[in-house]
Design a protein around this motif. Structure first.
Motif, PDB file in Angstrom:
ATOM      1  N   SER A  59       0.842  -1.193   0.000  1.00 19.36           N
ATOM      2  CA  SER A  59       0.000   0.000   0.000  1.00 19.36           C
ATOM      3  C   SER A  59       0.880   1.247   0.000  1.00 19.36           C
ATOM      4  O   SER A  59       1.989   1.237   0.519  1.00 19.36           O
ATOM      5  CB  SER A  59      -0.873   0.004   1.252  1.00 19.36           C
ATOM      6  N   GLY A  60       0.376   2.308  -0.555  1.00 15.24           N
ATOM      7  CA  GLY A  60       1.055   3.593  -0.477  1.00 15.24           C
ATOM      8  C   GLY A  60       0.499   4.449   0.635  1.00 15.24           C
ATOM      9  O   GLY A  60       0.781   5.641   0.717  1.00 15.24           O
ATOM     10  N   ASP A  61      -0.270   3.838   1.519  1.00 15.23           N
ATOM     11  CA  ASP A  61      -0.905   4.541   2.641  1.00 15.23           C
ATOM     12  C   ASP A  61       0.027   4.494   3.849  1.00 15.23           C
ATOM     13  O   ASP A  61      -0.118   3.657   4.726  1.00 15.23           O
ATOM     14  CB  ASP A  61      -2.251   3.882   2.964  1.00 15.23           C
ATOM     15  N   TYR A  62       1.001   5.373   3.860  1.00 12.67           N
ATOM     16  CA  TYR A  62       1.976   5.411   4.951  1.00 12.67           C
ATOM     17  C   TYR A  62       1.412   6.198   6.120  1.00 12.67           C
ATOM     18  O   TYR A  62       0.511   7.013   5.975  1.00 12.67           O
ATOM     19  CB  TYR A  62       3.275   6.102   4.536  1.00 12.67           C
ATOM     20  N   GLY A  63       2.019   5.998   7.289  1.00 13.30           N
ATOM     21  CA  GLY A  63       1.663   6.772   8.467  1.00 13.30           C
ATOM     22  C   GLY A  63       2.908   7.268   9.171  1.00 13.30           C
ATOM     23  O   GLY A  63       4.026   6.889   8.817  1.00 13.30           O
ATOM     24  N   PHE A  64       2.700   8.111  10.163  1.00 15.46           N
ATOM     25  CA  PHE A  64       3.826   8.566  10.979  1.00 15.46           C
ATOM     26  C   PHE A  64       3.377   8.786  12.410  1.00 15.46           C
ATOM     27  O   PHE A  64       2.201   9.020  12.696  1.00 15.46           O
ATOM     28  CB  PHE A  64       4.451   9.853  10.422  1.00 15.46           C
ATOM     29  N   MET A  65       4.340   8.697  13.304  1.00 17.84           N
ATOM     30  CA  MET A  65       4.131   9.050  14.711  1.00 17.84           C
ATOM     31  C   MET A  65       5.392   9.751  15.197  1.00 17.84           C
ATOM     32  O   MET A  65       6.507   9.311  14.916  1.00 17.84           O
ATOM     33  CB  MET A  65       3.877   7.809  15.571  1.00 17.84           C
ATOM     34  N   TYR A  66       5.185  10.845  15.906  1.00 17.15           N
ATOM     35  CA  TYR A  66       6.283  11.596  16.504  1.00 17.15           C
ATOM     36  C   TYR A  66       6.009  11.692  17.996  1.00 17.15           C
ATOM     37  O   TYR A  66       4.964  12.176  18.415  1.00 17.15           O
ATOM     38  CB  TYR A  66       6.385  12.990  15.884  1.00 17.15           C
ATOM     39  N   PHE A  67       6.948  11.187  18.778  1.00 22.61           N
ATOM     40  CA  PHE A  67       6.839  11.198  20.233  1.00 22.61           C
ATOM     41  C   PHE A  67       7.820  12.227  20.777  1.00 22.61           C
ATOM     42  O   PHE A  67       9.011  12.157  20.489  1.00 22.61           O
ATOM     43  CB  PHE A  67       7.236   9.838  20.819  1.00 22.61           C
ATOM     44  N   ASN A  68       7.331  13.170  21.565  1.00 22.40           N
ATOM     45  CA  ASN A  68       8.197  14.155  22.201  1.00 22.40           C
ATOM     46  C   ASN A  68       7.960  14.084  23.700  1.00 22.40           C
ATOM     47  O   ASN A  68       6.867  14.376  24.174  1.00 22.40           O
ATOM     48  CB  ASN A  68       7.919  15.565  21.689  1.00 22.40           C
ATOM     49  N   LEU A  69       8.988  13.661  24.418  1.00 25.83           N
ATOM     50  CA  LEU A  69       8.927  13.578  25.874  1.00 25.83           C
ATOM     51  C   LEU A  69       9.640  14.791  26.444  1.00 25.83           C
ATOM     52  O   LEU A  69      10.835  14.981  26.223  1.00 25.83           O
ATOM     53  CB  LEU A  69       9.578  12.286  26.374  1.00 25.83           C
ATOM     54  N   ARG A  70       8.911  15.603  27.127  1.00 23.69           N
ATOM     55  CA  ARG A  70       9.451  16.816  27.746  1.00 23.69           C
ATOM     56  C   ARG A  70       9.593  16.549  29.229  1.00 23.69           C
ATOM     57  O   ARG A  70       8.633  16.178  29.890  1.00 23.69           O
ATOM     58  CB  ARG A  70       8.481  17.975  27.499  1.00 23.69           C
ATOM     59  N   MET A  71      10.804  16.690  29.729  1.00 21.20           N
ATOM     60  CA  MET A  71      11.026  16.534  31.166  1.00 21.20           C
ATOM     61  C   MET A  71      11.866  17.691  31.675  1.00 21.20           C
ATOM     62  O   MET A  71      12.639  18.290  30.926  1.00 21.20           O
ATOM     63  CB  MET A  71      11.690  15.194  31.491  1.00 21.20           C
ATOM     64  N   ALA A  72      11.671  18.003  32.940  1.00 23.61           N
ATOM     65  CA  ALA A  72      12.401  19.107  33.542  1.00 23.61           C
ATOM     66  C   ALA A  72      13.873  18.739  33.709  1.00 23.61           C
ATOM     67  O   ALA A  72      14.247  17.565  33.773  1.00 23.61           O
ATOM     68  CB  ALA A  72      11.797  19.470  34.892  1.00 23.61           C
ATOM     69  N   ARG A  73      14.695  19.770  33.790  1.00 32.36           N
ATOM     70  CA  ARG A  73      16.126  19.569  34.009  1.00 32.36           C
ATOM     71  C   ARG A  73      16.361  19.002  35.405  1.00 32.36           C
ATOM     72  O   ARG A  73      15.458  18.914  36.214  1.00 32.36           O
ATOM     73  CB  ARG A  73      16.853  20.895  33.864  1.00 32.36           C
TER      74      ARG A  73
END
Length: 145
Positions: free
Chosen positions: A71-85
């Motif tokens: 299939s040409g039906d691609y997907g994506f996922m972007y995970f951004n974990l933000r944590m304090a210093r």
């Protein structure tokens, strides 16, 4: 903190239980311990949420898939974990490894079903302003963990 934000192509909704993905990744974040064996994150501060993108574009627009018999039906996922210093580099690395391993396990069926681009990043930047004024932490500070 931490806050895990997942941005993903809306075409993945039919293939994923995003509530289960968010819950599984929050559980993974809660399982990480620091060098002293203490939880890295306060349980009341751990958050995971998703945002589907109903409109998206990427890769080659789906041309390579059919050429390869897929299939040409691609997907994506972007995970951004933000944590304090304030956490050591080793602890930050451990968090990345634990959460990444959980994501790989949770998303293994998705990767078997379709082509998907997956990116996971941890952001430990300087806070310009940080206000916390909810009442969720009070529940966990009364002895429940």
């Amino acid at each position: 903190m931490p806050h895990l934000v997942i941005l993903y192509s809306g075409n993945l909704d039919r293939d994923l239980d995003m509530t289960a993905v968010c819950r599984g990744l929050a559980d993974a974040m809660n399982s990480v311990e620091d060098d002293d064996g203490k939880p890295v994150f306060p349980i009341g501060g751990t958050r995971g949420r998703d945002s589907p993108a109903p409109h998206f574009g990427g890769s080659d627009g789906g041309r390579a898939g059919p050429a390869a018999g897929e299939s040409g039906d691609y997907g994506f996922m972007y995970f951004n974990l933000r944590m304090a210093r304030g956490r050591s580099e080793a602890t930050q690395q451990r968090v990345g490894e634990v959460v990444s391993a959980a994501a790989r396990e949770l998303l293994a069926p998705l990767k078997q079903a379709r082509r998907v681009g997956l990116t996971f990043q941890i952001d430990v930047g300087a806070e310009v302003y940080d206000a916390k004024f909810g009442n969720l932490h009070d529940l966990f500070q009364k002895g429940a963990r």
